[in-house]
Design an enzyme around this catalytic site. Structure first.
Site, PDB file in Angstrom:
ATOM      1  CB  ILE A  32       5.942 -10.089  12.852  1.00 55.58           C
ATOM      2  CG1 ILE A  32       4.891 -11.154  12.562  1.00 55.58           C
ATOM      3  CG2 ILE A  32       6.942 -11.011  14.093  1.00 55.58           C
ATOM      4  CD1 ILE A  32       5.657 -12.122  11.741  1.00 55.58           C
TER       5      ILE A  32
ATOM      6  CB  THR B  62       4.210  -7.590   6.256  1.00 59.10           C
ATOM      7  OG1 THR B  62       4.703  -6.428   5.848  1.00 59.10           O
ATOM      8  CG2 THR B  62       2.462  -7.154   6.397  1.00 59.10           C
TER       9      THR B  62
ATOM     10  N   GLY C 241      -0.016 -11.670  13.489  1.00 58.37           N
ATOM     11  CA  GLY C 241       0.410 -12.532  12.430  1.00 58.37           C
ATOM     12  C   GLY C 241      -0.302 -13.876  12.302  1.00 58.37           C
TER      13      GLY C 241
ATOM     14  CE  LYS D 141       2.955  -4.236  13.055  1.00 56.57           C
ATOM     15  NZ  LYS D 141       1.638  -3.603  12.366  1.00 56.57           N
TER      16      LYS D 141
ATOM     17  CB  ILE E 165      -0.858   0.031   1.057  1.00 55.26           C
ATOM     18  CG1 ILE E 165      -1.842  -1.459   1.423  1.00 55.26           C
ATOM     19  CG2 ILE E 165      -1.985   1.293   1.383  1.00 55.26           C
ATOM     20  CD1 ILE E 165      -2.518  -1.604   0.265  1.00 55.26           C
ATOM     21  N   GLY E 166       1.985   1.268   0.748  1.00 52.43           N
ATOM     22  CA  GLY E 166       2.893   2.442   0.910  1.00 52.43           C
ATOM     23  C   GLY E 166       2.540   3.530   1.614  1.00 52.43           C
TER      24      GLY E 166
ATOM     25  CB  CYS F  29       9.688   3.370   7.737  1.00 55.48           C
ATOM     26  SG  CYS F  29       8.096   3.072   8.102  1.00 55.48           S
TER      27      CYS F  29
HETATM   28  C1  LIG Z   1      -3.224  -4.155   3.729  1.00 50.49           C
HETATM   29  C2  LIG Z   1      -2.310  -4.159   5.041  1.00 50.49           C
HETATM   30  C3  LIG Z   1      -1.968  -2.815   5.271  1.00 50.49           C
HETATM   31  C4  LIG Z   1      -0.970  -2.640   6.495  1.00 50.49           C
HETATM   32  N1  LIG Z   1      -0.505  -1.190   6.811  1.00 50.49           N
HETATM   33  C5  LIG Z   1       0.207  -1.425   7.994  1.00 50.49           C
HETATM   34  C6  LIG Z   1       0.579   0.065   8.707  1.00 50.49           C
HETATM   35  O1  LIG Z   1       0.219   1.127   7.897  1.00 50.49           O
HETATM   36  N2  LIG Z   1       1.460   0.079   9.489  1.00 50.49           N
HETATM   37  C7  LIG Z   1       1.730  -0.973  10.381  1.00 50.49           C
HETATM   38  O2  LIG Z   1       2.551  -1.017  11.206  1.00 50.49           O
HETATM   39  N3  LIG Z   1       1.595  -2.281   9.833  1.00 50.49           N
HETATM   40  C8  LIG Z   1       0.705  -2.243   8.642  1.00 50.49           C
HETATM   41  N4  LIG Z   1       0.384  -3.779   8.219  1.00 50.49           N
HETATM   42  C9  LIG Z   1       0.774  -4.749   9.050  1.00 50.49           C
HETATM   43  C10 LIG Z   1      -0.165  -5.401   9.888  1.00 50.49           C
HETATM   44  O3  LIG Z   1      -0.439  -4.531  10.852  1.00 50.49           O
HETATM   45  C11 LIG Z   1       0.321  -6.819  10.339  1.00 50.49           C
HETATM   46  O4  LIG Z   1       1.575  -6.495  11.329  1.00 50.49           O
HETATM   47  C12 LIG Z   1       0.403  -7.921   9.541  1.00 50.49           C
HETATM   48  O5  LIG Z   1      -0.464  -7.686   8.464  1.00 50.49           O
HETATM   49  C13 LIG Z   1       0.483  -9.320  10.228  1.00 50.49           C
HETATM   50  O6  LIG Z   1      -0.844  -9.596  10.883  1.00 50.49           O
HETATM   51  P1  LIG Z   1      -1.764 -10.354   9.899  1.00 50.49           P
HETATM   52  O7  LIG Z   1      -1.174 -11.786   9.412  1.00 50.49           O
HETATM   53  O8  LIG Z   1      -2.785 -10.749  10.943  1.00 50.49           O
HETATM   54  O9  LIG Z   1      -2.223  -9.583   8.895  1.00 50.49           O
HETATM   55  C14 LIG Z   1      -0.509  -3.907   7.097  1.00 50.49           C
HETATM   56  C15 LIG Z   1      -1.096  -5.081   6.736  1.00 50.49           C
HETATM   57  C16 LIG Z   1      -1.867  -5.161   5.635  1.00 50.49           C
HETATM   58  C17 LIG Z   1      -2.128  -6.681   4.996  1.00 50.49           C
END
Ligand SMILES: Cc1cc2nc3c(=O)[nH]c(=O)nc-3n(C[C@H](O)[C@H](O)[C@H](O)COP(=O)(O)O)c2cc1C
Length: 372
Positions: free
Chosen positions: A245, A247, A297, A219, A125-126, A184
């Site tokens: 964690i 991603t 996660g 994080k 997404i950025g 970042c």
């Molecule tokens: C579409 C999307 C956008 C995300 N945006 C952020 C973000 O802006 N900041 C952040 O710290 N993590 C962001 N994450 C990471 C999630 O908060 C989370 O750490 C990660 O997806 C692992 O958890 P999950 O497997 O339950 O999704 C994003 C994840 C997804 C899928």
């Protein structure tokens, strides 16, 4: 007594059971992962003769931030909370970690930004967001009227970016805490991510700590060889809690095989595919530091919550699974309450750390964990 064995799918449904409403596709291109069959050994837990009358699910993160329960929603997967107000009882959540927020507005990465993978998704997404001032103006007033604590996820390209965003959030009614997304690039240091270097992670945490009295969560990135020195540096720099964690870095290839699929080439892998990695990171971090660790996660069902508690997490965040079922986190609150009653504990806190080494001071796995 021998453990009962039952065949379940990766989502907890019995093998062969039909797709539940919660598995429906609610956004094009984003679905829950394909269920895979696994055999789960479930030890027979003796039921208590007298279940506890009340269950205490509160989580004390310090500096006055006490979450009503340990089920949070993860940054980037629940917007600013307001978008879900009609379908989710947001006030029943443990906390909302809102979308990543930067000093200036960002338009995000080129498209395509999302693709499905086996057991998860890749996103790039950025950090699309309107910037910290607009976030405060648009959302903080609504958050101030909510019972649920809202934790603002902060991102930046330099230490001064993180500090300035934090300063602007300080003292704003409706903001309960800050979660630093340190995955970042640090532009001043050749684009090296803060999260992969203990020195840089400690430096940005210490600078933000000096700028705020708000509860400060940091994080962790899984994209490192050893999480422990990084976790310690962040804790020593004054963080109140770790979240783990973010991603995992990955790429996908376009169908014509002439280029990477995502506009940004790289994306972040999330969903059930990353859960074993998250379990390992939480297991190691929770033994390396004294501050609380919140797990994230691949949570899709109660068993995932219980697994993360067992390896030392005090709470969990639900992320990708929300795209398929936004009501899942609130349901997990009810299911965790029922599970505490079933096993006869008055709080989920009694379930924390049950899978950690028993002897105090035992290293998590004598140094090298991965020995194929
Ligand atoms: C579409 C999307 C956008 C995300 N945006 C952020 C973000 O802006 N900041 C952040 O710290 N993590 C962001 N994450 C990471 C999630 O908060 C989370 O750490 C990660 O997806 C692992 O958890 P999950 O497997 O339950 O999704 C994003 C994840 C997804 C899928």
């Amino acid at each position: 007594m021998r453990a009962k064995r039952r065949v379940v799918t990766a989502t907890g449904r019995p093998a062969g059971a039909s797709r539940t409403p919660s598995m429906r596709r609610v956004r094009p291109g984003i679905v829950t992962p394909q269920p895979r069959v696994r055999v789960e050994a479930r030890p027979a837990t003796p039921l208590p003769s007298q279940p506890p009358a009340t269950i205490d699910l509160t989580v004390d993160l310090g500096r006055g931030l006490v979450l009503p329960n340990p089920i949070l929603v993860a940054s980037g997967t629940f917007g600013y909370g307001i978008e879900y107000g009609e379908v989710v009882e947001v006030d029943r959540l443990g906390a909302i970690c809102c979308k990543g927020t930067t000093l200036k507005a960002r338009i995000g990465n080129p498209t395509p930004r999302v693709t499905e993978t086996p057991g998860g998704m890749l996103n790039s997404i950025g950090l699309q967001n309107p910037g910290v001032d607009a976030v405060i103006e648009k959302y903080a007033g609504t958050w101030a009227g909510w019972k649920v604590p809202v934790i603002v996820n902060v991102a930046g390209e330099s230490v001064s970016d993180y500090v300035e965003v934090t300063r602007r959030l300080e003292g704003v009614p409706g903001i309960a805490g800050i979660e630093l997304n340190i995955s970042c690039p640090n532009v001043g240091r050749g684009g090296l991510q803060f999260a992969i270097d203990a020195g840089a992670a400690g430096e940005v945490t210490a600078a933000v700590r000096r700028a705020t009295d708000l509860p400060l969560l940091v994080k962790l990135s899984p994209n490192v060889a050893d999480i422990r020195p990084i976790a310690r540096a962040i804790a020593d720099a004054g963080a109140d809690a770790l979240t783990a964690i973010n991603t995992l870095s990955g790429i996908a290839v376009a169908p014509d095989r002439r280029r990477p699929l995502l506009g940004n080439i790289y994306g972040g892998l999330s969903g059930p595919a990353v859960k074993p990695v998250a379990l390992r990171v939480v297991y190691e971090a929770s033994q390396a530091v004294k501050i609380p660790v919140i797990a994230i996660g691949g949570v899709t069902e109660l068993a995932d919550v219980l697994d993360f508690l067992a390896v030392g997490a005090v709470a969990v965040q639900v992320g990708t699974a929300i795209f398929a079922d936004p009501t899942l986190p609130v349901r997990l609150v009810d299911e965790l309450t029922a599970e505490c009653r079933r096993v006869g504990v008055a709080s989920h806190r009694d379930l924390i750390g049950s899978a950690l080494p028993k002897k105090a001071g035992t290293p998590s796995a004598k140094g090298v964990e991965y020995r194929p």
